[in-house]
Design an enzyme around this catalytic site. Sequence first.
Site, PDB file in Angstrom:
ATOM      1  N   SER A 238       0.887  -1.156   0.000  1.00  0.00           N
ATOM      2  CA  SER A 238       0.000   0.000   0.000  1.00  0.00           C
ATOM      3  C   SER A 238       0.929   1.211   0.000  1.00  0.00           C
ATOM      4  CB  SER A 238      -0.885  -0.013   1.238  1.00  0.00           C
ATOM      5  OG  SER A 238      -1.610   1.185   1.302  1.00  0.00           O
ATOM      6  N   ARG A 239       0.911   1.958  -1.089  1.00  0.00           N
ATOM      7  CA  ARG A 239       1.920   3.012  -1.228  1.00  0.00           C
ATOM      8  C   ARG A 239       1.615   4.260  -0.416  1.00  0.00           C
ATOM      9  NH1 ARG A 239       1.467   1.428  -6.885  1.00  0.00           N
ATOM     10  NH2 ARG A 239       2.962  -0.246  -7.165  1.00  0.00           N
TER      11      ARG A 239
END
Lengths: 130, 509
Positions: free
Chosen positions: B372-373
């Site tokens: 999850s950036r």
Amino acid sequence: MKITKQAKREAKQLYRLCVVKGLLDENRVRQVVPRVVATGGRDCPSILAHFLRLVKLDCAEHTATIESATPLPADLQTVVQTELTHRYGPGLTTVFAQRPELIGGMRIQVGCDVYDGSVRAGLEALAKSF
Amino acid sequence: MAKLIEEIEAQIAGAKTTAKQNVGVIREVGDGVAKIDGLSDAMLNEMIDLGHGVTGLALNLDATEVGVVVLGDYTQLKQGDEVRTTGKVLQVPVGKGLLGRVVNVLGEPVDGKGPIKYDKTYPVEKTAPGIIRRRSVDQPVQTGIMAIDAMIPIGRGQRELIIGDRATGKTTICIDTIISQARLNKAAETAGDKGYRQLYCIYVAIGQKESTIARFIAALEAAGAMPYTIIVAATASESAANQYLVPFAGAAMGEWFMDNGMDALIVYDDLSKQAVAYRQVSLLLKRPSGREAFPGDVFYLHSRLLERAARVGEKYGNGSLTAMPIIETQAGDVSAYIPTNVISITDGQIFLETDLFYQGQRPAINVGISVSRVGSAAQLKAMKQVAGHLKGELAQFRELAAFAQFGSDLDAKTQAQIDRGKRIMEIFKQGQYNPIPVEVQVLVIWTAQNGYLDQVPVARVKEFQNKLTEYFTTRKGELLARIGKEKAISDVLKADLKAAADEFKQTWK
């Protein structure tokens, strides 16, 4: 009949050759068709089919069909013709037709543009609004 | 009397029909696509009135013809029929009136619950919010799935891809998330918590079986999640045009919440099917095809859809639209055309694996390649405190476990790491349609990190977790409430948790 892209391109070229000052030259069209037939190429029928379609579309674009429930008086016809020529330019063919189902008013079609002022269209619009 | 005359005059003016119309003639029709001669004034994406109550969408504007996809029963149409432009682009109803309803691509109800009340429509194709309107993600979406909330957190306004083979639990993750939101919304309503921003959900079903959708609706109804959810469906029996357009219709409904300062979550299930539908439409419209016969703008199809998910700034209402697109891979191949496209567009991906699924690790999330950036900025501080190093520890565990397969003797430290890893993997197993509140997640991970599970046999970890949860929920509810309220684990709270966990450990057999 499957019309290839090449045939479409060639038909379009022929069509452009037939257009003089923005209007289709009937004489040129008459010359083109026998010439293409004479070549006897494999693509000949498809080229001509597409050429015919382009000519038909051009004719439709330059034809004004004026429909009314009863025949229009000559002076009104002239007024309509003048107005349409003023709006769509010269080379416009006008066709007057009678359509009793319009009940009253007039319906003018020039190519894709439709000006429907008939009673029937009014009633249909009214029916849709409920 | 004067007013009456004015009214009549206004009505007559409204009923005038001499306005210019643009018409065309159907040249050919079939497979949900019509070629039309004329329509010289047609706009791209304009709705075309095809007669017989059927609407079309102008997608190809050529010099001599217009390519239209038919949004309805095309069998009624025939060559030579007159059609006309409407001057309107495709629009769908939006608003809270759609909550709890199942609608089709045009926003018409298909659940037999009567007409939908709405006073506004949105165009299905809309430009995404620009740079100035956006702000970074800083509020969490609590999915209720421990593995996600702990290691792959999702923020409001994020686009998180769910990717995996068939039957690996992709949809279940999304349904769990929707159920979790409904529970949180309901809890906030019951507690009268006005500070909580409710998260409304939109589930877009693309090319799915009607029985599958019916099952999801039943699951959502059983969990009481339908009042907060809109289902937009274009089933497998519907035309390719509907399947291609339905995500855009869903996005328009979600955007209304965002534009009005609310938060919404949209699930696109799934975009692989949408790409296939778009390929079908494009091929029928004779558009040039590229890789895997997809049209050249298939990337733009997904990018313009997913760009509409955003968190907008306070000046613009402070709303958000979170997107959870789903992509189905073939034999785990994430390097195929559509998966790589969508991976590159989204802000992270949750990768589900068939092997893990059949090993009993459900949800079958491969933590190693799932990321999850932007979500970590939105993660609850308490969760960050307990799960901050979890991803790294699990990566080490996988490496060591692979090494240990060779049967070599291991030192005590390595063995301890492997044992801890096995237990953590065990606590991440979770039943479907059973989201876990974030306080409980923090508690369970805290106990695992503080060695309370080390003496528990791996086979009994789940049992320990259930009993622990039950113990804290029934007897130490105030501690869970404090985690939720303080949103961080202070030294005092840590001491209280330790005391309570020790107390529980003594009763555990």
